[in-house]
Design an enzyme around this catalytic site. Structure first.
Site, short mmCIF file in Angstrom:
data_model
loop_
_atom_site.label_atom_id
_atom_site.label_comp_id
_atom_site.label_asym_id
_atom_site.label_seq_id
_atom_site.Cartn_x
_atom_site.Cartn_y
_atom_site.Cartn_z
CG HIS A 83 79.29 33.36 77.23
ND1 HIS A 83 79.84 32.13 77.56
CD2 HIS A 83 78.73 33.82 78.38
CE1 HIS A 83 79.64 31.87 78.83
NE2 HIS A 83 78.97 32.89 79.36
CD GLU B 226 74.39 29.59 81.56
OE1 GLU B 226 74.78 28.67 82.31
OE2 GLU B 226 74.43 30.80 81.90
NE ARG C 166 81.20 27.24 76.45
CZ ARG C 166 80.22 27.61 77.26
NH1 ARG C 166 80.18 27.17 78.50
NH2 ARG C 166 79.29 28.44 76.83
CD GLU D 237 79.04 28.24 81.83
OE1 GLU D 237 78.61 28.54 82.97
OE2 GLU D 237 78.92 28.98 80.85
CG ASN E 290 76.44 25.76 80.71
OD1 ASN E 290 77.13 24.96 80.10
ND2 ASN E 290 76.32 27.03 80.35
CE1 TYR F 186 78.70 27.28 87.52
CE2 TYR F 186 76.99 27.35 85.83
CZ TYR F 186 78.31 27.55 86.22
OH TYR F 186 79.23 28.02 85.32
#
Length: 494
Positions: A121, A166, A77, A361, A288, A290
């Protein structure tokens, strides 16, 4: 440590982005991005890193593709720099810029690696940023034109597309808090930037399909929002934050509605008509993840930060520190079970409207140059949580770790290292870390396990994809138009 076995055909990949890695910020006709201008302002990059060099990916891309091949990765990616392809954001195409991505796609295909480009991005062409950026509705239409241009050149070899990465972070950090490009501090007046990014996504889906692209998704950040206390104020603050960071973006894409009529009323333009475009059917949905966030009522002693960046006073919520967990070098808590919670929450909220999911991600900032055991433990825990979610019925098709190499971590510069491969920012030398070897062994073990069961899907989980034959690589892009999208792409925007 033993990683659980994943279904046959599960895709294993790694990620990167153009601004963070490419360098060559003005080479071969590339235009400036809003991030180029923002990073040039004194004090914006905390450690003083020269972001114009990135990791030298523009020059070293063959070396990095070889690292991907050494991993045994199914897919890569990466992102395409809009100002490298269309320097002004609209108007004249830069053929040399598009040629670079043509060569990169050929190199990936020659190594049997699925190209999975992200079209946006965060690097908006500077002329568009100066004209209002995502506050300007026209930016959405210019993005769709650019998407059609790229697809007409690359769709014959690219089997997996990501429109936007995002939009929540772009809206919050770039337009509401001023911590990222373009540096606006509009707070809730930043909401039009959210709507126009979503509109750009929907228009780009049309343009991509009109140009022959298929297997299209979006990469949205998701985080479980935990309520910090039992009061009504705590619950109200947590619900608002959850809406702003999760459902303000997911709901329009997957249901064609905003999660709250109050938010819909704040959006510009013909919102109902726009939502029909925004909710164009997707082939898959990117997550994504985290860490979770602990949120309650606003109070002076609250941590009050978004993704590590300070927030102004006067907001109707406050963010608290999550205690009792290890943290990354960003200070983010390491909570693998939050990934399973996130995926279960998406399944429960959207049901059959949730397409197959890819983790686009997941990774951690750890400044352990080569012996990065903390990163291995992070990845191990999150893969275990991912398997838990799959066992609970969530249709997850693949996993991209962030990131292949260390990279310029936006305003943090080179101080936060997410890579499986160490970058020496003086020499740009690449050195695989222990986590690189660990991830290579994980992928190899999954293939061995898959060989004992059903045969893996060609292309690492992208249905029907096979790398182009050797004779096609290097030739597939020849003869493609380099000026503007064809009539079909233009008609799709009307």
């Amino acid at each position: 440590m033993t990683v659980p076995t994943f279904p046959p055909g599960f895709l294993w990949g790694a990620s990167a982005s153009a601004f963070q890695t490419e360098g060559a910020f003005d080479a071969d006709g590339k235009g400036l991005s809003g991030w180029d201008a923002f990073a040039a302002q004194p004090g914006r990059i905390k450690d003083g890193t020269d972001t114009t060099r990135g990791t030298g990916f523009h020059e070293h891309y063959r070396e990095d593709v070889a690292l991907l091949a050494g991993l045994g990765a199914d897919a890569f990616r990466f992102s395409i720099s809009w100002p490298r392809v269309v320097p002004g954001g609209s108007g004249s195409l830069n053929p040399a810029g598009l040629d670079f991505y043509d060569r990169l796609v050929d190199e990936l295909c020659a190594n049997g690696i699925t190209p999975a480009p992200t079209l946006y991005h965060w690097d908006t062409p500077l002329p568009l940023d100066e004209a209002g950026g995502w506050l300007n509705r026209d930016t959405a239409y210019r993005f769709a034109e650019y998407a059609g241009i790229v697809a007409e050149r690359l769709a014959d070899r690219v089997p997996m597309w990501i429109t936007i990465n995002e939009p929540a972070e772009v809206t919050m950090l770039g337009y509401a808090l001023g911590e990222h490009a373009p540096g606006r501090t509009l707070l809730f007046d930043a909401l039009p930037a959210a709507h126009h990014q979503l509109l750009a996504h929907g228009l780009a889906v049309r343009a991509l399909r009109a140009a022959g692209a298929d297997n299209i998704g979006i990469a949205l950040s998701h985080s479980p929002v935990w309520t910090a206390g039992e009061s009504d104020e705590d619950r109200t603050g947590a619900e608002l934050y959850d809406t702003l960071t999760n459902w303000l973006f997911a709901d329009p894409v997957l249901t064609g509605r905003y999660p709250d009529e109050a938010f819909a009323a704040l959006m510009p333009g013909p919102v109902e008509d726009d939502l029909k475009v925004i909710s164009a059917p997707l082939d898959w949905y990117g997550v994504n993840y985290y860490n979770p966030t602990l949120v309650g009522a606003p109070r002076p002693e609250a941590l009050d930060s978004f993704s590590g960046y300070s927030m102004p006073e006067g907001l109707p919520f406050g963010i608290r520190e999550i205690e009792g967990y290890d943290t990354t070098d960003f200070g983010w808590p390491v909570v693998p079970e939050g990934l399973a919670e996130t995926l279960g929450g998406l399944r429960d909220r959207f049901g059959d409207r949730l397409p197959p999911v890819y983790i686009t991600e997941n990774g951690c900032a750890v400044d352990e140059p080569l012996a990065d055991g903390r990163r291995i433990a992070f990845l191990q825990g999150h893969l275990e949580a991912l398997r838990t979610a799959i066992d609970a019925g969530v249709d997850v098709r693949g996993y991209f770790t962030w990131s292949l190499t260390d990279n310029v971590e936006w305003t943090e510069g080179a101080s936060k290292r997410f890579g499986l491969v160490h970058i020496d920012y003086e020499t740009l030398r690449r050195t695989p870390k222990e986590s690189y070897a660990w991830y290579r062994d994980v992928i190899s073990a999954q293939r061995t396990a898959g060989a004992r069961g059903a045969a893996p899907t060609p292309g690492g989980g992208v249905p029907g994809w096979q790398p182009p034959a050797a004779a096609q690589v290097g030739e597939a892009g020849n003869g493609h138009r380099l000026d503007t999208p064809g009539p079909s792409a233009r008609q799709s925007l009307l």
